[in-house]
Design an enzyme around this catalytic site. Structure first.
Site, short mmCIF file in Angstrom:
data_model
loop_
_atom_site.label_atom_id
_atom_site.label_comp_id
_atom_site.label_asym_id
_atom_site.label_seq_id
_atom_site.Cartn_x
_atom_site.Cartn_y
_atom_site.Cartn_z
N GLU A 187 -40.74 50.28 42.41
CA GLU A 187 -41.11 51.69 42.24
C GLU A 187 -42.57 51.85 41.82
O GLU A 187 -42.91 52.53 40.85
CB GLU A 187 -40.17 52.36 41.25
CG GLU A 187 -38.73 52.36 41.76
CD GLU A 187 -37.77 53.21 40.93
OE1 GLU A 187 -38.04 53.44 39.75
OE2 GLU A 187 -36.75 53.65 41.50
N GLU A 391 -31.54 50.63 46.20
CA GLU A 391 -30.94 51.26 45.02
C GLU A 391 -30.36 52.60 45.42
O GLU A 391 -31.06 53.43 46.02
CB GLU A 391 -31.99 51.52 43.93
CG GLU A 391 -32.49 50.31 43.21
CD GLU A 391 -33.40 50.67 42.04
OE1 GLU A 391 -33.22 51.73 41.42
OE2 GLU A 391 -34.31 49.87 41.77
C1 BG6 Z 1 -34.64 53.13 39.26
C2 BG6 Z 1 -35.06 51.83 38.63
O1 BG6 Z 1 -35.60 54.06 39.05
O2 BG6 Z 1 -33.54 53.78 38.72
C3 BG6 Z 1 -33.94 51.09 37.92
O3 BG6 Z 1 -35.67 50.98 39.57
C4 BG6 Z 1 -33.08 52.05 37.16
O4 BG6 Z 1 -34.52 50.11 37.12
C5 BG6 Z 1 -32.48 53.06 38.14
O5 BG6 Z 1 -32.10 51.48 36.36
C6 BG6 Z 1 -31.55 54.08 37.51
O6 BG6 Z 1 -32.17 54.71 36.43
P1 BG6 Z 1 -31.50 54.72 35.00
O7 BG6 Z 1 -32.51 55.37 34.11
O8 BG6 Z 1 -30.27 55.55 35.16
O9 BG6 Z 1 -31.22 53.32 34.63
#
Ligand code: BG6
Length: 496
Positions: A187, A391
């Site tokens: 990111e 993701e």
């Molecule tokens: C992404 C990141 O932005 O979102 C992850 O690359 C992160 O590291 C994921 O865990 C979800 O966000 P969060 O704050 O719910 O863990």
């Protein structure tokens, strides 16, 4: 919807985590802290910093009153064999994690790597391969070694390019022939929103250390970005020299691309475009190989142009990415009025009245599966490169019921809706390498540093207060994802 034959035989169904959110063992086997180790949740932006008179450097100070859950996390460091076995039982064909840079070069500026750190990743990668999972590796998932921040000023300092190049080459040589899919910086387009996590930049040290820290300015972040871009280009070049069968991807948070104008007011339409350009900027440079005109205008009007050395622009041009990896969780709405400022990273955003569902409070992320199809199409139209969803997921607060069962049909619904739109995007002509669910077993949240926000198909017994015996337990969604993978995405019916 029938998704039969939409996905190729070798489609990479999988899961993704990051070292700093699951490994724990934060100071074991020679590892030193990295940026996220000194922060509870990357949304809190800046760690505490104090001037060390003796060493004449800025020290990042850990707060003794706070409990950093990530320091133990879910102990993946000692339990990865058990966890990867569970992943293989679910049928995963790929597993994404990061290599923790400060396990390999603990301070970041050493001449030789820490063999103990490499041995750990040898075992982990070999275990993935044993289970038939393709390793997908991020070189830094918000994991710049902490010493590079206080002593060097993070990525504002050009020296970090050389340190990263050494680290990347060490890793590529070690895992040549074993790892095919690589990403440099997780990111990277969060550099402005979260300069500390994404670019290792803290509030600017003043010339007189007794003065308070100065706010980070845009010029410093553009400079850090330029160094990150050159480092990305050099890593791409190194990978091509060392392992010609491997592929290098950029990794961006592209929820931001699904930022819609609130209405047809041209000011809002153009405002949304400008907002999206804050993210396009990163993929434009790394996929097209040059700085776009809209950024040059910003630089000249605001005096924020970074220093670019001779040869840098050629490196960017010659080493563009092979594929685009991205995260997608939700969409947002842009309206020009000040109080409706978009924050795609928090729950603050302006509610889109056309979206009926959100993730539970306090996170309240709008659920917008069509946004995923939209982002995939936008990326394909703009770059015509293979895509990789690395993701996607939903964070829920879950407790086993009196029989120990965790019925997470909500997670299955989120998954199903997104897979249906993903399949539509493939039919639209988007080339897609794979789909990786975020956090297939519960891990520490990146944004808030808590355990309570769970993404897993597997429950991990650890809680916000640090209690829990860390045992793993399948949730109902475990069998659902297994079924999806077994049928190569053809059977999405939820049978819970
Ligand atoms: C992404 C990141 O932005 O979102 C992850 O690359 C992160 O590291 C994921 O865990 C979800 O966000 P969060 O704050 O719910 O863990």
């Amino acid at each position: 919807m029938n998704t039969t034959t939409i996905f190729p035989e070798n489609f990479l169904w999988g899961g993704a985590v990051a070292a700093n959110q699951c490994e724990g063992a934060w100071l074991e086997d020679g590892k030193l802290p990295n940026v996220t180790d000194a922060l509870i949740g990357i949304l809190s932006k800046n760690p505490s910093v104090k001037w060390d008179e003796e060493k004449q450097i800025w020290e990042i100070a850990l707060d003794e009153d706070k409990d950093y859950l990530s320091h133990i996390a879910v102990d993946f460091y000692h339990r990865f064999e058990e966890d990867l076995k569970l992943m293989s039982e679910m049928g995963l064909k790929a597993f994404r994690t990061s290599i923790s840079w400060s396990r390999i070069f603990p301070r970041g500026d050493e001449d030789t790597p820490n063999e103990a750190g490499l041995l750990f990743y040898d075992r982990m990668i070999d275990t993935m391969l044993k289970y038939g999972m393709e390793p997908v590796i991020t070189l830094s998932h918000y994991e710049t070694p902490l010493a590079l921040v206080g002593e060097y000023g993070g990525w504002t300092n050009r020296k970090l390019i050389g340190f990263f190049d050494k680290y990347a080459r060490t890793i590529f040589e070690r895992y040549q022939g074993k790892v095919k899919y690589w990403m440099t910086f997780n990111e990277i387009n969060n550099a402005f929103r979260m300069p500390y996590a994404a670019a290792g930049v803290i509030s600017f040290p003043p010339s007189d250390p007794k003065e308070p820290l100065k706010d980070i300015d845009d010029k410093a972040i553009y400079q850090a970005c330029h160094h990150l871009f050159v480092a990305n280009a050099l890593a791409t070049k190194a990978l091509r020299e060392i392992d010609e069968d491997a592929m290098m991807g950029i990794m961006c948070s592209f929820s931001a691309i699904a930022t819609y104008a609130w209405d047809s007011d041209p000011e809002n339409v153009f405002g949304a475009l400008e907002f999206r350009r804050n993210s396009w900027f990163f993929s434009d440079v790394m996929c097209r190989g040059h700085y776009p005109g809209y950024v040059k205008r910003i630089w000249s009007e605001n005096g924020t142009e970074p220093e670019i050395k001779v040869g840098d622009l050629e490196l960017l041009q010659e080493n563009t990415s092979d594929y685009i990896a991205f995260s997608y969780y939700r969409s947002a709405v842009y309206d020009k009025s000040a109080e409706m400022k978009v924050d795609t990273g928090g729950a603050k955003g302006f509610d889109n009245p056309f979206l009926k569902e959100k993730s539970p409070e306090p996170w309240s992320w709008p659920i917008d599966p069509k946004g995923l199809r939209y982002v995939m199409n936008e990326l394909t139209d703009r770059y015509e490169l293979p895509l990789f969803i690395v993701e996607n997921g939903i964070g829920l607060d879950e407790t086993p019921d009196e029989n120990g069962r965790i019925n997470d049909v909500e997670r299955c619904r989120y998954l199903k809706m997104h897979l249906e739109e993903m399949a539509e995007a493939v039919k639209d002509g988007c080339e897609l390498l794979g789909y990786l669910w975020w956090g297939p077993f519960d891990i520490v949240s990146a944004g808030t540093g808590e355990m309570k926000k769970r993404y897993g198909f597997i429950y991990v017994d650890r809680h916000n207060d640090g209690s829990g015996d860390l045992h793993r337990q399948k949730k109902d969604s475990f069998n659902y994802y297994k079924q999806v993978i077994e049928t190569n995405g053809a059977d999405l019916e939820i049978k819970i």
